[in-house]
Every structure is written in C-alpha cells, then in structure tokens.
Design a protein around this motif. Sequence first.
Motif, PDB file in Angstrom:
ATOM      1  N   VAL A   1     103.924  20.141 -26.003  1.00  0.00           N
ATOM      2  CA  VAL A   1     103.304  21.460 -26.131  1.00  0.00           C
ATOM      3  C   VAL A   1     102.270  21.367 -27.253  1.00  0.00           C
ATOM      4  N   ALA A   2     101.007  21.491 -26.895  1.00  0.00           N
ATOM      5  CA  ALA A   2      99.928  21.332 -27.877  1.00  0.00           C
ATOM      6  C   ALA A   2      98.666  21.991 -27.358  1.00  0.00           C
ATOM      7  N   ASP A   3      97.972  22.710 -28.231  1.00  0.00           N
ATOM      8  CA  ASP A   3      96.747  23.385 -27.813  1.00  0.00           C
ATOM      9  C   ASP A   3      95.578  22.405 -27.753  1.00  0.00           C
ATOM     10  N   ARG A   4      94.458  22.881 -27.257  1.00  0.00           N
ATOM     11  CA  ARG A   4      93.320  22.012 -26.972  1.00  0.00           C
ATOM     12  C   ARG A   4      92.703  21.392 -28.227  1.00  0.00           C
TER      13      ARG A   4
ATOM     14  N   ALA B   1     103.685  28.778 -25.671  1.00  0.00           N
ATOM     15  CA  ALA B   1     105.112  29.042 -25.877  1.00  0.00           C
ATOM     16  C   ALA B   1     105.681  29.900 -24.749  1.00  0.00           C
ATOM     17  N   ALA B   2     104.952  30.930 -24.352  1.00  0.00           N
ATOM     18  CA  ALA B   2     105.425  31.806 -23.271  1.00  0.00           C
ATOM     19  C   ALA B   2     105.531  31.035 -21.964  1.00  0.00           C
ATOM     20  N   ALA B   3     104.538  30.167 -21.701  1.00  0.00           N
ATOM     21  CA  ALA B   3     104.562  29.388 -20.460  1.00  0.00           C
ATOM     22  C   ALA B   3     105.722  28.394 -20.453  1.00  0.00           C
TER      23      ALA B   3
ATOM     24  N   MET C   1     115.867  20.944 -26.267  1.00  0.00           N
ATOM     25  CA  MET C   1     115.552  20.340 -27.566  1.00  0.00           C
ATOM     26  C   MET C   1     114.180  20.821 -28.017  1.00  0.00           C
ATOM     27  N   LEU C   2     114.064  21.150 -29.302  1.00  0.00           N
ATOM     28  CA  LEU C   2     112.787  21.586 -29.873  1.00  0.00           C
ATOM     29  C   LEU C   2     112.467  20.730 -31.087  1.00  0.00           C
ATOM     30  N   SER C   3     111.298  20.110 -31.081  1.00  0.00           N
ATOM     31  CA  SER C   3     110.855  19.368 -32.260  1.00  0.00           C
ATOM     32  C   SER C   3     110.379  20.347 -33.328  1.00  0.00           C
ATOM     33  N   ALA C   4     110.119  19.823 -34.517  1.00  0.00           N
ATOM     34  CA  ALA C   4     109.486  20.631 -35.551  1.00  0.00           C
ATOM     35  C   ALA C   4     108.052  20.920 -35.143  1.00  0.00           C
ATOM     36  N   GLY C   5     107.483  22.001 -35.684  1.00  0.00           N
ATOM     37  CA  GLY C   5     106.088  22.309 -35.411  1.00  0.00           C
ATOM     38  C   GLY C   5     105.849  23.792 -35.253  1.00  0.00           C
ATOM     39  N   SER C   6     104.595  24.184 -35.351  1.00  0.00           N
ATOM     40  CA  SER C   6     104.258  25.600 -35.241  1.00  0.00           C
ATOM     41  C   SER C   6     104.355  26.098 -33.800  1.00  0.00           C
ATOM     42  N   THR C   7     103.883  25.307 -32.832  1.00  0.00           N
ATOM     43  CA  THR C   7     103.969  25.741 -31.436  1.00  0.00           C
ATOM     44  C   THR C   7     105.420  25.852 -30.993  1.00  0.00           C
ATOM     45  N   THR C   8     106.249  24.907 -31.406  1.00  0.00           N
ATOM     46  CA  THR C   8     107.667  24.978 -31.036  1.00  0.00           C
ATOM     47  C   THR C   8     108.381  26.118 -31.764  1.00  0.00           C
ATOM     48  N   THR C   9     107.875  26.521 -32.910  1.00  0.00           N
ATOM     49  CA  THR C   9     108.444  27.696 -33.583  1.00  0.00           C
ATOM     50  C   THR C   9     108.176  28.950 -32.760  1.00  0.00           C
ATOM     51  N   TYR C  10     106.949  29.085 -32.260  1.00  0.00           N
ATOM     52  CA  TYR C  10     106.653  30.214 -31.366  1.00  0.00           C
ATOM     53  C   TYR C  10     107.497  30.128 -30.095  1.00  0.00           C
ATOM     54  N   LEU C  11     107.736  28.926 -29.615  1.00  0.00           N
ATOM     55  CA  LEU C  11     108.571  28.750 -28.429  1.00  0.00           C
ATOM     56  C   LEU C  11     110.007  29.182 -28.699  1.00  0.00           C
TER      57      LEU C  11
END
Length: 260
Positions: free
Chosen positions: A206-209, A83-85, A97-107
């Motif tokens: 945006v997605a973790d490994r 999210a910071a990056a 634009m931000l989709s739904a999701g946990s990573t996008t919430t942190y973003l």
Amino acid sequence: MSADERRQRIADWVAECGEVRIDQLRDFFGVSEVTLRRDLDILESQNLIRRVRGGATANPASALETRFQEKMGRNTAEKRQIAAAAAAMVEDGQVVMLSAGSTTTYLARELLKKRHLTVITPAINIASELAGHSHITLVMIGGIVRPGSYAAVGHLADEALTQMNADFAFVGVDGADVQAGFTTPNLMESRTDKIMLQSATRGIIVADRSKFGRVTLAPVARIDEPALWITDDGMPEEALTRLREAGCRVVRAREAAAQR
C-alpha cells in the motif's frame, strides 16, 4: 529532481536512518559535495538535521511524534483513499498483518469498522489505536522499536512472524522502482516487512504515487513479487503501463474492489 525535492529526501533519509554521510548522498544523488553541503546547511537552519563531520545526524530536538505526524500529514487524501480500498478487500473474521507506516495507520482505522478481525502488527502506534476494542483480536509483535517509524524489528519480531499465518499482509514502503523493486530505508525493517509478505496468503503493498521512482536503501520485494500494489487514483497511466510491463500487479484504489 529539484533542489527542494532533494533536500526533502535527505531530511527523510536522516529521519529514518538517524544519520547519513556526504559520500552516500553524492553517490545516490549524483551531485557535487559542495551542493550537498549547502543542502545540509539549509536543512540544519530549518532544525531538520544536525551537521556533523562528514555528514549529518538526526536533530535530537525533533521528537519521534513530530516526525511521524509529518508523514501522516503528507498526501493524506491519497493515503486515506488507499486505506479504504484495502479495507474493503478484508472480510469479517479474517487475519490481517499490518506493517508500520502512515498508510497502514490509516488502514488500521478503516479496519476498526469491521465486525471482527485478528490484526497482527509490529507497529506500536497501530497497536495503541486498536487495543481496547473488543471486536479486534490484537497480536502485538515485540522487538527493537525504531526511532522515527514506531516499528518493532529485529530477530524477536522476525521469529514471531515466521510462526504466524494471515489472510492479508498490508505493507507500506518508501520506494517503488521498476528495477530496484519495493524498498525501505532500514535494513532490519525491510527484513520484517519481507517476512510479513511471505507469511500471508496475499501480500499487498500500500503506497501512494509519490513513492514511484524512489529507491531507498533496503529491498523489501521485487517489483513482481507482491500479490498486489494498491496505489491512489492519481497514479499516471504511463507509470501503470511501465509497472505492469515489468510484472507488477498494480491497481488504483478505485480498481481494488475487483481484486477481491
């Protein structure tokens, strides 16, 4: 895949889709129905699902908020890093634009640090976090709100998004595979995500490994379609090589600044 990992994926599947059938699980995991019934019995004993004839459904006692907060609590450090990056790529005055999701919430929380932005989102939880901040022009996309993800989807959401343009679209996914591409468990949500990626100058995953090697029901994009995939710094070099050979423009969070 271990039995624990398989059960976690089954629980995630039911949480996202509301139900699942034994034959779907058999075809997906390639294990016997006896094994899968044992998995479902264990998940039911943990109050994560409800067993029904031929499969399982979501446990109505598991509230939407609980399911979402569980996702928010997984791989937290990695999601915040991503999210910071991603936020560092966005300049004041741009449209995001931000989709739904946990990573996008942190973003979304990182984007609050900007001086002025226009943010377009179909996610009601993200909208609630951004609403009321005078330096954020918030555009809330309406539609049918999905249990488990807070996403407004369907033709109302899709039609609205086709009428808009953005500098960036940041989209979270549940799976990323060299052959299957980027995927999500819900067909309607996948269409909304596709339109967001197509409506922006730069469509970014945006997605973790932990998403690498996973395949869920509905395709969002081919592995080589998005302008960029930002993942966490723990993504193995071997995985990066495989993805890049397939045409995926994937970078670790620490490398994302160079992609501006």
